[in-house]
Design a protein around this motif. Sequence first.
Motif, short mmCIF file in Angstrom:
data_model
loop_
_atom_site.label_atom_id
_atom_site.label_comp_id
_atom_site.label_asym_id
_atom_site.label_seq_id
_atom_site.Cartn_x
_atom_site.Cartn_y
_atom_site.Cartn_z
N SER A 196 0.85 -1.19 0.00
CA SER A 196 0.00 0.00 0.00
C SER A 196 0.88 1.24 0.00
CB SER A 196 -0.91 0.02 1.23
OG SER A 196 -1.72 1.18 1.24
N GLY A 197 0.76 2.05 -1.02
CA GLY A 197 1.54 3.28 -1.10
C GLY A 197 2.97 3.07 -1.52
N THR A 198 3.23 2.13 -2.44
CA THR A 198 4.61 1.89 -2.88
C THR A 198 5.15 3.10 -3.63
OG1 THR A 198 3.77 0.78 -4.86
CG2 THR A 198 4.39 -0.61 -3.01
N GLN A 199 6.41 3.43 -3.34
CA GLN A 199 7.06 4.59 -3.96
C GLN A 199 8.33 4.23 -4.71
OE1 GLN A 199 5.67 7.70 -3.85
NE2 GLN A 199 3.96 6.70 -2.83
N SER A 200 9.15 3.37 -4.14
CA SER A 200 10.47 3.11 -4.72
C SER A 200 10.96 1.75 -4.26
CB SER A 200 11.45 4.21 -4.30
OG SER A 200 12.67 4.10 -4.98
N LEU A 201 12.08 1.31 -4.84
CA LEU A 201 12.68 0.05 -4.41
C LEU A 201 14.16 0.06 -4.74
CD1 LEU A 201 11.60 -2.86 -6.84
CD2 LEU A 201 11.77 -0.46 -7.48
N THR A 202 14.92 -0.82 -4.08
CA THR A 202 16.34 -0.96 -4.32
C THR A 202 16.72 -2.41 -4.06
OG1 THR A 202 18.52 0.03 -3.85
CG2 THR A 202 17.08 -0.39 -1.96
N ILE A 203 17.85 -2.85 -4.61
CA ILE A 203 18.29 -4.24 -4.50
C ILE A 203 19.72 -4.24 -3.95
CG2 ILE A 203 18.70 -6.40 -5.73
CD1 ILE A 203 16.73 -5.48 -7.84
N ASP A 204 19.96 -5.03 -2.88
CA ASP A 204 21.29 -5.06 -2.30
C ASP A 204 22.18 -6.07 -3.01
OD1 ASP A 204 20.80 -7.61 -1.23
OD2 ASP A 204 20.52 -6.89 0.83
N ALA A 205 23.43 -6.19 -2.55
CA ALA A 205 24.41 -7.05 -3.21
C ALA A 205 24.03 -8.52 -3.16
CB ALA A 205 25.78 -6.85 -2.57
N ASN A 206 23.16 -8.91 -2.24
CA ASN A 206 22.71 -10.29 -2.14
C ASN A 206 21.42 -10.55 -2.92
OD1 ASN A 206 24.82 -11.10 -0.33
ND2 ASN A 206 23.75 -10.01 1.30
N GLY A 207 20.92 -9.54 -3.58
CA GLY A 207 19.70 -9.70 -4.37
C GLY A 207 18.43 -9.47 -3.60
N VAL A 208 18.50 -9.07 -2.33
CA VAL A 208 17.30 -8.78 -1.54
C VAL A 208 16.70 -7.46 -2.03
CG1 VAL A 208 16.38 -8.29 0.76
CG2 VAL A 208 18.17 -10.02 0.46
N ILE A 209 15.39 -7.46 -2.23
CA ILE A 209 14.69 -6.26 -2.69
C ILE A 209 14.05 -5.56 -1.49
CG2 ILE A 209 12.83 -5.36 -4.15
CD1 ILE A 209 13.14 -7.83 -5.91
N TYR A 210 14.29 -4.25 -1.38
CA TYR A 210 13.66 -3.44 -0.35
C TYR A 210 12.68 -2.50 -1.04
CZ TYR A 210 17.41 -5.14 2.62
OH TYR A 210 18.26 -5.95 3.32
N VAL A 211 11.43 -2.54 -0.61
CA VAL A 211 10.37 -1.73 -1.21
C VAL A 211 9.97 -0.65 -0.22
CG1 VAL A 211 8.06 -1.72 -2.19
CG2 VAL A 211 9.55 -3.71 -2.55
N LEU A 212 10.05 0.59 -0.66
CA LEU A 212 9.65 1.71 0.17
C LEU A 212 8.19 2.06 -0.09
CD1 LEU A 212 10.47 4.08 2.11
CD2 LEU A 212 10.95 5.40 0.02
N GLU A 213 7.41 2.00 0.97
CA GLU A 213 6.07 2.56 0.95
C GLU A 213 6.15 3.95 1.60
OE1 GLU A 213 3.31 -1.39 1.12
OE2 GLU A 213 4.37 -0.88 2.96
N ILE A 214 5.06 4.69 1.62
CA ILE A 214 5.17 6.07 2.07
C ILE A 214 5.58 6.21 3.53
CG2 ILE A 214 3.57 6.97 0.35
CD1 ILE A 214 1.40 7.01 2.50
N ASP A 215 5.41 5.14 4.33
CA ASP A 215 5.76 5.26 5.74
C ASP A 215 6.47 4.04 6.32
OD1 ASP A 215 3.62 3.53 5.76
OD2 ASP A 215 2.31 4.79 6.97
N ASP A 216 6.87 3.06 5.48
CA ASP A 216 7.61 1.93 5.99
C ASP A 216 8.45 1.30 4.88
OD1 ASP A 216 5.89 0.38 4.42
OD2 ASP A 216 4.73 -0.41 6.09
N VAL A 217 9.20 0.24 5.24
CA VAL A 217 10.03 -0.47 4.26
C VAL A 217 9.71 -1.96 4.35
CG1 VAL A 217 12.37 -1.03 3.51
CG2 VAL A 217 11.88 1.23 4.47
N ARG A 218 9.42 -2.56 3.21
CA ARG A 218 9.16 -4.01 3.14
C ARG A 218 10.35 -4.69 2.47
NH1 ARG A 218 3.52 -4.17 2.54
NH2 ARG A 218 3.53 -6.42 2.87
N LYS A 219 10.50 -5.99 2.72
CA LYS A 219 11.64 -6.74 2.21
C LYS A 219 11.13 -7.97 1.45
CE LYS A 219 14.43 -8.83 5.20
NZ LYS A 219 15.56 -9.06 6.11
N ILE A 220 11.69 -8.21 0.26
CA ILE A 220 11.38 -9.39 -0.54
C ILE A 220 12.63 -10.23 -0.64
CG2 ILE A 220 10.50 -10.25 -2.75
CD1 ILE A 220 9.31 -7.49 -3.24
N GLU A 221 12.55 -11.48 -0.19
CA GLU A 221 13.73 -12.36 -0.24
C GLU A 221 13.31 -13.82 -0.41
OE1 GLU A 221 15.91 -12.05 3.43
OE2 GLU A 221 14.09 -11.99 4.62
#
Length: 336
Positions: free
Chosen positions: A311-336
């Motif tokens: 809900s409210g996704t804004q941006s995302l980034t991927i670290d050196a291990n391939g983990v995806i971090y998704v920024l919502e407007i007020d928190d950060v979710r992790k996909i692994e």
Amino acid sequence: VCTVTNGTGTVLAEVTNVAVNCVSTTRNYATVSTYVNAAAAQFSNAEGIAVDSAGVLYVADMINNRIRKIATDGTVTTLAGTTTPGSLNGTGAAASFSFPQSVATDADGNVYVADTSNHLIRKITPAGVVTTVAGIAGSAGHTNGPAATAKFNSPSGIATDTSGNLYVADANNNLIRKISAAGEVTTLAGPGSLDATGAPAPAFNSPRALVVDPTGVVYVSDSANNMIRKITPAGVVTTLAGSTTAGNADGNGTAATFNFPHGIALDASGNIYVVSNDRVRKITPAGEVTTLTGTATGVRVDGTLAAAVFSGTQSLTIDANGVIYVLEIDDVRKIE
């Protein structure tokens, strides 16, 4: 990644003992979890996220006018800025920003900021020292040239390459700008750019985020066009996926649809990941679009890829291990 055994020497007879072993470098994602919750983060309409080589996250906390830092244990601190908007250089809370929308990192641990309402590109050292890289505070425009006299108009996206160049999604100018390591600002692509056939490329419409691959190719979330664009180092523009029709359809190239795509990231295998309409979409180098996870039901749910809700996704980034971090407007979710 492939390795070859017994692949050297002079062939004197039929070869029977050469072996090739290939291992996929693409991560197989399975779950979505909450990495930093709203209570711990205390973000206010956070817009951009980036990760450094050590796995530390940086967030453009837009309405709070601050750049936040998330340590690998999830602890949130303020790297620079104060809740009062401004354009001051300085260290930590002595510096000020005005509605920053995007951040990027380099190999030396510096953080670069698209300081949107100031029409500036800023730099923050690991010690929190803020300087202005390019632009004139409060002066919107589209002037190229030396960084100190160049002008931007609401820059909303920023990315770095391995040679020290910066790339800017200059949203209100509908341009993609480049700032060389020597401090010269040029226009990489925009009105008048050519596509791969030599014909004029469709104009950008509110480009919001971008990322650069190791060869210097730039990928852009062309948000109001609902497309993901590709720009060669020579400035040739093509559409990798999407069309001006808004939607959530998977498919290849222009058969796929997006709904105001925003954040964009690149993995080690050359796949592009985009947040669009509270979904995380994946685009292969061949332009095949699939939905990795997410639906737009408005109530956050962690769990398997199929069950997760954003809900409210804004941006995302991927670290050196391939983990995806998704920024919502007020928190950060992790996909692994």
